[in-house]
Design a protein around this motif. Sequence first.
Motif, mmCIF file in Angstrom:
data_model
loop_
_atom_site.group_PDB
_atom_site.id
_atom_site.type_symbol
_atom_site.label_atom_id
_atom_site.label_comp_id
_atom_site.label_asym_id
_atom_site.label_seq_id
_atom_site.Cartn_x
_atom_site.Cartn_y
_atom_site.Cartn_z
ATOM 1 N N GLY A 85 -28.475 -37.812 20.815
ATOM 2 C CA GLY A 85 -27.396 -37.443 19.915
ATOM 3 C C GLY A 85 -27.791 -37.519 18.446
ATOM 4 O O GLY A 85 -26.992 -37.171 17.570
ATOM 5 N N GLU A 86 -29.006 -37.967 18.150
ATOM 6 C CA GLU A 86 -29.485 -38.036 16.765
ATOM 7 C C GLU A 86 -29.479 -36.649 16.143
ATOM 8 O O GLU A 86 -29.926 -35.679 16.759
ATOM 9 C CB GLU A 86 -30.917 -38.578 16.710
ATOM 10 N N LEU A 87 -28.982 -36.564 14.920
ATOM 11 C CA LEU A 87 -28.942 -35.277 14.234
ATOM 12 C C LEU A 87 -30.293 -34.962 13.607
ATOM 13 O O LEU A 87 -30.888 -35.811 12.953
ATOM 14 C CB LEU A 87 -27.867 -35.286 13.149
ATOM 15 N N ILE A 88 -30.756 -33.741 13.825
ATOM 16 C CA ILE A 88 -31.994 -33.289 13.215
ATOM 17 C C ILE A 88 -31.762 -31.908 12.612
ATOM 18 O O ILE A 88 -30.899 -31.161 13.057
ATOM 19 C CB ILE A 88 -33.173 -33.262 14.212
ATOM 20 N N SER A 89 -32.549 -31.597 11.620
ATOM 21 C CA SER A 89 -32.404 -30.337 10.895
ATOM 22 C C SER A 89 -33.180 -29.233 11.605
ATOM 23 O O SER A 89 -34.328 -29.422 12.005
ATOM 24 C CB SER A 89 -32.931 -30.514 9.470
ATOM 25 N N VAL A 90 -32.515 -28.082 11.756
ATOM 26 C CA VAL A 90 -33.152 -26.914 12.362
ATOM 27 C C VAL A 90 -32.927 -25.701 11.472
ATOM 28 O O VAL A 90 -31.983 -25.655 10.685
ATOM 29 C CB VAL A 90 -32.611 -26.623 13.785
ATOM 30 N N SER A 91 -33.806 -24.730 11.610
ATOM 31 C CA SER A 91 -33.659 -23.445 10.920
ATOM 32 C C SER A 91 -33.495 -22.364 11.984
ATOM 33 O O SER A 91 -34.319 -22.256 12.894
ATOM 34 C CB SER A 91 -34.889 -23.138 10.076
ATOM 35 N N LYS B 106 -30.146 -23.404 7.594
ATOM 36 C CA LYS B 106 -30.558 -24.750 8.006
ATOM 37 C C LYS B 106 -29.308 -25.528 8.380
ATOM 38 O O LYS B 106 -28.365 -25.617 7.594
ATOM 39 C CB LYS B 106 -31.312 -25.452 6.892
ATOM 40 N N VAL B 107 -29.315 -26.069 9.593
ATOM 41 C CA VAL B 107 -28.152 -26.755 10.142
ATOM 42 C C VAL B 107 -28.613 -28.057 10.793
ATOM 43 O O VAL B 107 -29.712 -28.127 11.332
ATOM 44 C CB VAL B 107 -27.447 -25.859 11.200
ATOM 45 N N GLU B 108 -27.762 -29.071 10.742
ATOM 46 C CA GLU B 108 -28.029 -30.332 11.439
ATOM 47 C C GLU B 108 -27.409 -30.244 12.833
ATOM 48 O O GLU B 108 -26.207 -29.976 12.964
ATOM 49 C CB GLU B 108 -27.410 -31.501 10.677
ATOM 50 N N LEU B 109 -28.221 -30.448 13.855
ATOM 51 C CA LEU B 109 -27.756 -30.399 15.241
ATOM 52 C C LEU B 109 -28.197 -31.655 15.976
ATOM 53 O O LEU B 109 -29.218 -32.254 15.627
ATOM 54 C CB LEU B 109 -28.356 -29.184 15.966
ATOM 55 N N PRO B 110 -27.465 -32.037 17.033
ATOM 56 C CA PRO B 110 -27.967 -33.139 17.863
ATOM 57 C C PRO B 110 -29.276 -32.710 18.538
ATOM 58 O O PRO B 110 -29.489 -31.524 18.819
ATOM 59 C CB PRO B 110 -26.858 -33.368 18.885
ATOM 60 N N PHE B 111 -30.122 -33.686 18.791
ATOM 61 C CA PHE B 111 -31.443 -33.394 19.346
ATOM 62 C C PHE B 111 -31.360 -32.591 20.630
ATOM 63 O O PHE B 111 -32.132 -31.658 20.832
ATOM 64 C CB PHE B 111 -32.225 -34.693 19.572
ATOM 65 N N TRP B 112 -30.439 -32.934 21.516
ATOM 66 C CA TRP B 112 -30.374 -32.255 22.812
ATOM 67 C C TRP B 112 -30.119 -30.765 22.647
ATOM 68 O O TRP B 112 -30.695 -29.947 23.352
ATOM 69 C CB TRP B 112 -29.332 -32.893 23.731
ATOM 70 N N ILE C 45 -37.547 -26.494 14.613
ATOM 71 C CA ILE C 45 -37.119 -27.844 14.272
ATOM 72 C C ILE C 45 -37.915 -28.322 13.074
ATOM 73 O O ILE C 45 -39.149 -28.243 13.058
ATOM 74 C CB ILE C 45 -37.292 -28.787 15.473
ATOM 75 N N ASN C 46 -37.207 -28.835 12.078
ATOM 76 C CA ASN C 46 -37.844 -29.403 10.893
ATOM 77 C C ASN C 46 -38.160 -30.868 11.147
ATOM 78 O O ASN C 46 -37.462 -31.542 11.909
ATOM 79 C CB ASN C 46 -36.919 -29.271 9.679
ATOM 80 N N VAL C 47 -39.194 -31.364 10.510
ATOM 81 C CA VAL C 47 -39.573 -32.767 10.667
ATOM 82 C C VAL C 47 -38.442 -33.641 10.113
ATOM 83 O O VAL C 47 -38.015 -33.464 8.974
ATOM 84 C CB VAL C 47 -40.892 -33.076 9.924
ATOM 85 N N PRO C 48 -37.912 -34.571 10.938
ATOM 86 C CA PRO C 48 -36.823 -35.431 10.467
ATOM 87 C C PRO C 48 -37.258 -36.304 9.292
ATOM 88 O O PRO C 48 -38.441 -36.616 9.118
ATOM 89 C CB PRO C 48 -36.498 -36.299 11.681
ATOM 90 N N ALA C 49 -36.288 -36.719 8.511
ATOM 91 C CA ALA C 49 -36.559 -37.516 7.309
ATOM 92 C C ALA C 49 -37.239 -38.844 7.636
ATOM 93 O O ALA C 49 -37.991 -39.372 6.822
ATOM 94 C CB ALA C 49 -35.263 -37.766 6.545
ATOM 95 N N CYS C 50 -36.993 -39.376 8.828
ATOM 96 C CA CYS C 50 -37.604 -40.665 9.168
ATOM 97 C C CYS C 50 -39.107 -40.557 9.403
ATOM 98 O O CYS C 50 -39.789 -41.581 9.525
ATOM 99 C CB CYS C 50 -36.908 -41.291 10.372
#
Length: 185
Positions: free
Chosen positions: A14-20, A44-50, A63-68
Amino acid sequence: MAHYYDIDDIIMEGELISVSFHVAANGVGLDPGSETNCVEQGSKVELPFWLAHELHQRQAVSINVPACFNQKTRKEIQADAACVDLRNRCLYFYELGCKIAPMVGDRTIGSFLLYTFTCRYKEVLSKAHSSAFVVAPKFLTLLTKEETQLYEAARSSMAAFRKWRLGGPRFEKASILGKKRKPND
């Protein structure tokens, strides 16, 4: 499917990650404040990982590299890995990193995860074996879910060792050894 019923895996996905988006999508309703239910190509939108994972497999998004896992975090970890608050960045840092590494095309994430884990592993075990229980809650606020489980396992192991050392149960003679065999004559 091995982790299908694992609550930690469900939360991690459920972690949000940025996608294009590579393609436009109609009727998706990702932004409740938006007047239209459309996502334009290149957005660019934030979506849950799944969901991002499924769309990535269908080649609809990248998928963009997450900020962490960005350069700022890497520099902080190289400076002093034990003091970096990974819990606030991503509670499931290592698991998400392992799942996202092959999808983002950044080959350095794997070695970065290994370096981070080995540096923090030493500190986690050191704190679990030597620190008083009063100091532990402050340290625990910096740890990811995986590191917290490791800390608890090390702490309970050390407590069991101390109990054994101070006179806990020693080697016991097996009950079968006390019985004598009857002669067959």
